[in-house]
Design a protein around this motif. Structure first.
Motif, PDB file in Angstrom:
ATOM      1  N   LYS A   1     -17.035 -38.973 -23.099  1.00  0.00           N
ATOM      2  CA  LYS A   1     -16.392 -38.911 -24.420  1.00  0.00           C
ATOM      3  C   LYS A   1     -15.191 -37.968 -24.392  1.00  0.00           C
ATOM      4  CE  LYS A   1     -20.502 -39.960 -27.136  1.00  0.00           C
ATOM      5  NZ  LYS A   1     -21.509 -39.432 -28.068  1.00  0.00           N
ATOM      6  N   ASP A   2     -15.376 -36.792 -23.799  1.00  0.00           N
ATOM      7  CA  ASP A   2     -14.279 -35.826 -23.710  1.00  0.00           C
ATOM      8  C   ASP A   2     -13.131 -36.369 -22.862  1.00  0.00           C
ATOM      9  OD1 ASP A   2     -15.776 -34.114 -25.252  1.00  0.00           O
ATOM     10  OD2 ASP A   2     -16.362 -32.803 -23.588  1.00  0.00           O
ATOM     11  N   SER A   3     -13.475 -37.021 -21.760  1.00  0.00           N
ATOM     12  CA  SER A   3     -12.444 -37.596 -20.892  1.00  0.00           C
ATOM     13  C   SER A   3     -11.681 -38.700 -21.607  1.00  0.00           C
ATOM     14  CB  SER A   3     -13.067 -38.145 -19.614  1.00  0.00           C
ATOM     15  OG  SER A   3     -13.672 -37.118 -18.894  1.00  0.00           O
ATOM     16  N   TRP A   4     -12.384 -39.531 -22.352  1.00  0.00           N
ATOM     17  CA  TRP A   4     -11.734 -40.609 -23.106  1.00  0.00           C
ATOM     18  C   TRP A   4     -10.768 -40.027 -24.135  1.00  0.00           C
ATOM     19  CZ3 TRP A   4     -10.447 -45.352 -22.630  1.00  0.00           C
ATOM     20  CH2 TRP A   4     -10.044 -46.089 -23.731  1.00  0.00           C
ATOM     21  N   HIS A   5     -11.188 -38.963 -24.821  1.00  0.00           N
ATOM     22  CA  HIS A   5     -10.316 -38.316 -25.806  1.00  0.00           C
ATOM     23  C   HIS A   5      -9.056 -37.771 -25.133  1.00  0.00           C
ATOM     24  CE1 HIS A   5      -8.993 -36.072 -29.277  1.00  0.00           C
ATOM     25  NE2 HIS A   5      -8.929 -34.987 -28.516  1.00  0.00           N
ATOM     26  N   THR A   6      -9.212 -37.132 -23.989  1.00  0.00           N
ATOM     27  CA  THR A   6      -8.054 -36.613 -23.251  1.00  0.00           C
ATOM     28  C   THR A   6      -7.141 -37.754 -22.820  1.00  0.00           C
ATOM     29  OG1 THR A   6      -9.363 -34.753 -22.459  1.00  0.00           O
ATOM     30  CG2 THR A   6      -7.335 -35.257 -21.252  1.00  0.00           C
ATOM     31  N   PHE A   7      -7.723 -38.842 -22.321  1.00  0.00           N
ATOM     32  CA  PHE A   7      -6.938 -39.993 -21.885  1.00  0.00           C
ATOM     33  C   PHE A   7      -6.132 -40.575 -23.047  1.00  0.00           C
ATOM     34  CE2 PHE A   7      -6.595 -44.620 -21.348  1.00  0.00           C
ATOM     35  CZ  PHE A   7      -5.833 -44.663 -20.192  1.00  0.00           C
ATOM     36  N   ILE A   8      -6.762 -40.765 -24.190  1.00  0.00           N
ATOM     37  CA  ILE A   8      -6.077 -41.327 -25.354  1.00  0.00           C
ATOM     38  C   ILE A   8      -4.965 -40.401 -25.823  1.00  0.00           C
ATOM     39  CG2 ILE A   8      -6.403 -41.938 -27.800  1.00  0.00           C
ATOM     40  CD1 ILE A   8      -7.377 -44.028 -25.807  1.00  0.00           C
ATOM     41  N   THR A   9      -5.166 -39.107 -25.723  1.00  0.00           N
ATOM     42  CA  THR A   9      -4.153 -38.142 -26.152  1.00  0.00           C
ATOM     43  C   THR A   9      -2.962 -38.131 -25.204  1.00  0.00           C
ATOM     44  OG1 THR A   9      -5.906 -36.763 -27.088  1.00  0.00           O
ATOM     45  CG2 THR A   9      -3.765 -35.718 -26.719  1.00  0.00           C
ATOM     46  N   ILE A  10      -3.202 -38.193 -23.914  1.00  0.00           N
ATOM     47  CA  ILE A  10      -2.157 -38.058 -22.907  1.00  0.00           C
ATOM     48  C   ILE A  10      -1.465 -39.383 -22.578  1.00  0.00           C
ATOM     49  CG2 ILE A  10      -1.750 -37.403 -20.489  1.00  0.00           C
ATOM     50  CD1 ILE A  10      -2.237 -35.065 -22.371  1.00  0.00           C
ATOM     51  N   PHE A  11      -2.168 -40.515 -22.719  1.00  0.00           N
ATOM     52  CA  PHE A  11      -1.625 -41.805 -22.296  1.00  0.00           C
ATOM     53  C   PHE A  11      -0.254 -42.132 -22.887  1.00  0.00           C
ATOM     54  CE2 PHE A  11      -1.111 -46.397 -22.745  1.00  0.00           C
ATOM     55  CZ  PHE A  11      -1.094 -46.755 -21.411  1.00  0.00           C
ATOM     56  N   PRO A  12      -0.023 -41.956 -24.188  1.00  0.00           N
ATOM     57  CA  PRO A  12       1.314 -42.282 -24.711  1.00  0.00           C
ATOM     58  C   PRO A  12       2.428 -41.465 -24.054  1.00  0.00           C
ATOM     59  CG  PRO A  12      -0.232 -41.993 -26.514  1.00  0.00           C
ATOM     60  CD  PRO A  12      -0.939 -41.578 -25.265  1.00  0.00           C
ATOM     61  N   LEU A  13       2.162 -40.208 -23.759  1.00  0.00           N
ATOM     62  CA  LEU A  13       3.172 -39.369 -23.113  1.00  0.00           C
ATOM     63  C   LEU A  13       3.464 -39.847 -21.695  1.00  0.00           C
ATOM     64  CD1 LEU A  13       1.867 -35.883 -24.258  1.00  0.00           C
ATOM     65  CD2 LEU A  13       3.816 -37.138 -25.176  1.00  0.00           C
ATOM     66  N   VAL A  14       2.423 -40.166 -20.958  1.00  0.00           N
ATOM     67  CA  VAL A  14       2.596 -40.630 -19.584  1.00  0.00           C
ATOM     68  C   VAL A  14       3.304 -41.981 -19.564  1.00  0.00           C
ATOM     69  CG1 VAL A  14       1.363 -41.327 -17.491  1.00  0.00           C
ATOM     70  CG2 VAL A  14       0.648 -39.294 -18.736  1.00  0.00           C
ATOM     71  N   ALA A  15       2.918 -42.883 -20.468  1.00  0.00           N
ATOM     72  CA  ALA A  15       3.552 -44.198 -20.533  1.00  0.00           C
ATOM     73  C   ALA A  15       5.037 -44.070 -20.850  1.00  0.00           C
ATOM     74  CB  ALA A  15       2.850 -45.068 -21.570  1.00  0.00           C
ATOM     75  N   CYS A  16       5.386 -43.211 -21.800  1.00  0.00           N
ATOM     76  CA  CYS A  16       6.804 -42.995 -22.137  1.00  0.00           C
ATOM     77  C   CYS A  16       7.563 -42.374 -20.969  1.00  0.00           C
ATOM     78  CB  CYS A  16       6.925 -42.119 -23.378  1.00  0.00           C
ATOM     79  SG  CYS A  16       6.484 -42.980 -24.893  1.00  0.00           S
ATOM     80  N   ALA A  17       6.938 -41.461 -20.260  1.00  0.00           N
ATOM     81  CA  ALA A  17       7.601 -40.831 -19.116  1.00  0.00           C
ATOM     82  C   ALA A  17       7.906 -41.859 -18.029  1.00  0.00           C
ATOM     83  CB  ALA A  17       6.736 -39.705 -18.558  1.00  0.00           C
TER      84      ALA A  17
ATOM     85  N   LEU B   1       8.212 -45.100 -18.467  1.00  0.00           N
ATOM     86  CA  LEU B   1       9.218 -46.010 -19.006  1.00  0.00           C
ATOM     87  C   LEU B   1      10.611 -45.389 -18.913  1.00  0.00           C
ATOM     88  CD1 LEU B   1       9.928 -48.651 -20.415  1.00  0.00           C
ATOM     89  CD2 LEU B   1       9.430 -47.530 -22.588  1.00  0.00           C
ATOM     90  N   CYS B   2      10.743 -44.115 -19.279  1.00  0.00           N
ATOM     91  CA  CYS B   2      12.035 -43.421 -19.166  1.00  0.00           C
ATOM     92  C   CYS B   2      12.507 -43.387 -17.714  1.00  0.00           C
ATOM     93  CB  CYS B   2      11.927 -42.001 -19.712  1.00  0.00           C
ATOM     94  SG  CYS B   2      11.842 -41.910 -21.493  1.00  0.00           S
ATOM     95  N   GLU B   3      11.598 -43.093 -16.802  1.00  0.00           N
ATOM     96  CA  GLU B   3      11.974 -43.048 -15.387  1.00  0.00           C
ATOM     97  C   GLU B   3      12.488 -44.401 -14.919  1.00  0.00           C
ATOM     98  OE1 GLU B   3      11.637 -43.875 -11.266  1.00  0.00           O
ATOM     99  OE2 GLU B   3      10.169 -44.635 -12.694  1.00  0.00           O
ATOM    100  N   GLY B   4      11.814 -45.460 -15.305  1.00  0.00           N
ATOM    101  CA  GLY B   4      12.248 -46.790 -14.911  1.00  0.00           C
ATOM    102  C   GLY B   4      13.594 -47.166 -15.510  1.00  0.00           C
ATOM    103  N   LEU B   5      13.787 -46.818 -16.761  1.00  0.00           N
ATOM    104  CA  LEU B   5      15.066 -47.131 -17.412  1.00  0.00           C
ATOM    105  C   LEU B   5      16.214 -46.333 -16.804  1.00  0.00           C
ATOM    106  CD1 LEU B   5      13.845 -47.327 -21.100  1.00  0.00           C
ATOM    107  CD2 LEU B   5      14.653 -49.231 -19.690  1.00  0.00           C
TER     108      LEU B   5
END
Length: 87
Positions: free
Chosen positions: A32-48, A50-54
Motif C-alpha cells: 500500500k505504501d509503495s503504491w502510494h509512493t508510485f502514484i505520487t512520483i509517476f506523473p513527475l517521472v513521466a513528465c521528465a 517526455l521533456c527529455e524526449g522532446l
C-alpha cells in the motif's frame, strides 16, 4: 541492465519474504505504501521522460556542440551547469 534488474527483483523478493516472516500484515502495508509512493512520483517521472524526449528532438545536436564543446572555452563552462542541474 539485465543483471541490475535481476538483482533488484531478488532483493525485493528477499525483503518481501523477510517482511512476511516478521509480521502477518507487513507485506500488505508495504505494498500500500509503495503504491502510494508510485502514484505520487509517476506523473513527475513521466513528465521528465517526455521533456527529455522532446528536447532530444527539438534541440539540434549542432547547437549543443557549439555551446558545450571544448572550443566554447569559458562560455561552455558557464552555460553547462544549469542544464546539467536539470538532469
Amino acid at each position: 541492465m539485465l543483471l541490475s534488474t535481476v538483482l533488484i527483483v531478488v532483493i525485493t523478493a528477499a525483503l518481501f519474504l523477510a517482511a512476511a516472516w516478521k509480521a502477518q500484515g507487513l507485506p500488505t502495508q508495504a505494498l500500500k505504501d509503495s503504491w502510494h509512493t508510485f502514484i505520487t512520483i509517476f506523473p513527475l517521472v513521466a513528465c521528465a521522460f517526455l521533456c527529455e524526449g522532446l528536447i532530444r528532438y527539438l534541440v539540434p545536436p549542432e547547437w549543443v556542440q557549439k555551446w558545450l564543446a571544448a572550443e566554447a572555452g569559458g562560455r561552455g563552462a558557464r552555460i553547462a551547469p544549469p542544464p546539467r542541474a536539470l538532469c
